[in-house]
Design a protein around this motif. Structure first.
Motif, PDB file in Angstrom:
ATOM      1  N   HIS A 148       0.000  -6.636   7.104  1.00 58.30           N
ATOM      2  CA  HIS A 148      -0.683  -7.679   6.334  1.00 58.30           C
ATOM      3  C   HIS A 148      -1.072  -8.806   7.278  1.00 58.30           C
ATOM      4  O   HIS A 148      -0.342  -9.134   8.200  1.00 58.30           O
ATOM      5  N   THR A 177       4.590  -1.507   3.043  1.00 58.21           N
ATOM      6  CA  THR A 177       5.365  -2.749   2.962  1.00 58.21           C
ATOM      7  C   THR A 177       4.850  -3.639   1.838  1.00 58.21           C
ATOM      8  O   THR A 177       3.725  -3.488   1.379  1.00 58.21           O
ATOM      9  N   ARG A 178       5.660  -4.572   1.439  1.00 56.83           N
ATOM     10  CA  ARG A 178       5.248  -5.540   0.415  1.00 56.83           C
ATOM     11  C   ARG A 178       4.339  -6.595   1.046  1.00 56.83           C
ATOM     12  O   ARG A 178       4.551  -7.018   2.182  1.00 56.83           O
ATOM     13  N   ASP A 179       3.361  -7.011   0.267  1.00 56.77           N
ATOM     14  CA  ASP A 179       2.458  -8.072   0.710  1.00 56.77           C
ATOM     15  C   ASP A 179       3.237  -9.378   0.708  1.00 56.77           C
ATOM     16  O   ASP A 179       3.751  -9.787  -0.329  1.00 56.77           O
ATOM     17  N   PRO A 180       3.343 -10.058   1.856  1.00 59.30           N
ATOM     18  CA  PRO A 180       4.118 -11.293   1.900  1.00 59.30           C
ATOM     19  C   PRO A 180       3.502 -12.420   1.064  1.00 59.30           C
ATOM     20  O   PRO A 180       4.182 -13.369   0.705  1.00 59.30           O
ATOM     21  N   PHE A 181       2.232 -12.279   0.722  1.00 57.21           N
ATOM     22  CA  PHE A 181       1.554 -13.324  -0.036  1.00 57.21           C
ATOM     23  C   PHE A 181       1.731 -13.150  -1.548  1.00 57.21           C
ATOM     24  O   PHE A 181       1.825 -14.115  -2.279  1.00 57.21           O
ATOM     25  N   THR A 182       1.773 -11.899  -2.019  1.00 56.32           N
ATOM     26  CA  THR A 182       1.889 -11.654  -3.453  1.00 56.32           C
ATOM     27  C   THR A 182       3.223 -11.032  -3.844  1.00 56.32           C
ATOM     28  O   THR A 182       3.595 -11.042  -5.005  1.00 56.32           O
ATOM     29  N   GLY A 183       3.907 -10.429  -2.868  1.00 56.60           N
ATOM     30  CA  GLY A 183       5.182  -9.782  -3.148  1.00 56.60           C
ATOM     31  C   GLY A 183       5.049  -8.389  -3.731  1.00 56.60           C
ATOM     32  O   GLY A 183       6.032  -7.760  -4.077  1.00 56.60           O
ATOM     33  N   THR A 184       3.823  -7.889  -3.844  1.00 57.34           N
ATOM     34  CA  THR A 184       3.609  -6.556  -4.401  1.00 57.34           C
ATOM     35  C   THR A 184       3.216  -5.576  -3.299  1.00 57.34           C
ATOM     36  O   THR A 184       2.776  -5.975  -2.229  1.00 57.34           O
ATOM     37  N   ARG A 185       3.384  -4.308  -3.605  1.00 62.62           N
ATOM     38  CA  ARG A 185       2.958  -3.268  -2.669  1.00 62.62           C
ATOM     39  C   ARG A 185       1.451  -3.075  -2.794  1.00 62.62           C
ATOM     40  O   ARG A 185       0.879  -3.211  -3.863  1.00 62.62           O
TER      41      ARG A 185
END
Length: 122
Positions: A40, A78-86
């Motif tokens: 990301h 990995t999880r998106d650090p901005f939204t917390g979703t995959r």
């Protein structure tokens, strides 16, 4: 090796280019992780993230049915650090199980030509 969109595979980085990294999935199959699919956010240099010989878990984003090129992603694992979703895998509204090629178009052309002659003849 049969590969499908959405599969999670383990491979070994076999080469690195400015645009991405090649991953050997087995002895005869390899795919490409484009630089935008490494992680990301902005990636300046693929070599900052990956190195030749590194084992990676990747998700298959696309398989070109004609060239057999396989698009892979580390980012989708990995999880998106901005939204917390995959990140979701792209969904294509095609019938990959139907191998019709251009036959439906080829079969329709004579009818289209007849209709065009009828519609545009003076």
């Amino acid at each position: 090796m049969t590969v499908h969109i959405g599969d999670v595979l383990v491979g070994t980085v076999s080469g690195i280019q400015p645009y991405g990294a090649f991953v050997a999935l087995d002895d005869t199959t390899q795919g490409l992780i484009h630089i935008s699919e490494c992680r990301h956010g902005y990636v300046k240099n693929v070599r900052d993230i990956l190195h030749v010989g590194q084992e990676v878990h990747v998700k298959v984003l696309d398989v070109d049915e004609y060239s057999q090129k396989i698009s892979l992603s580390l980012r989708a694992m990995t999880r998106d650090p901005f939204t917390g979703t995959r990140v979701r895998t792209k969904h294509y509204w095609t019938n990959h199980h139907v191998d019709a090629g251009f036959a439906p178009i080829h079969n329709a052309v004579p009818g289209w030509l007849k209709q065009a002659e009828k519609d545009f003849s003076a």
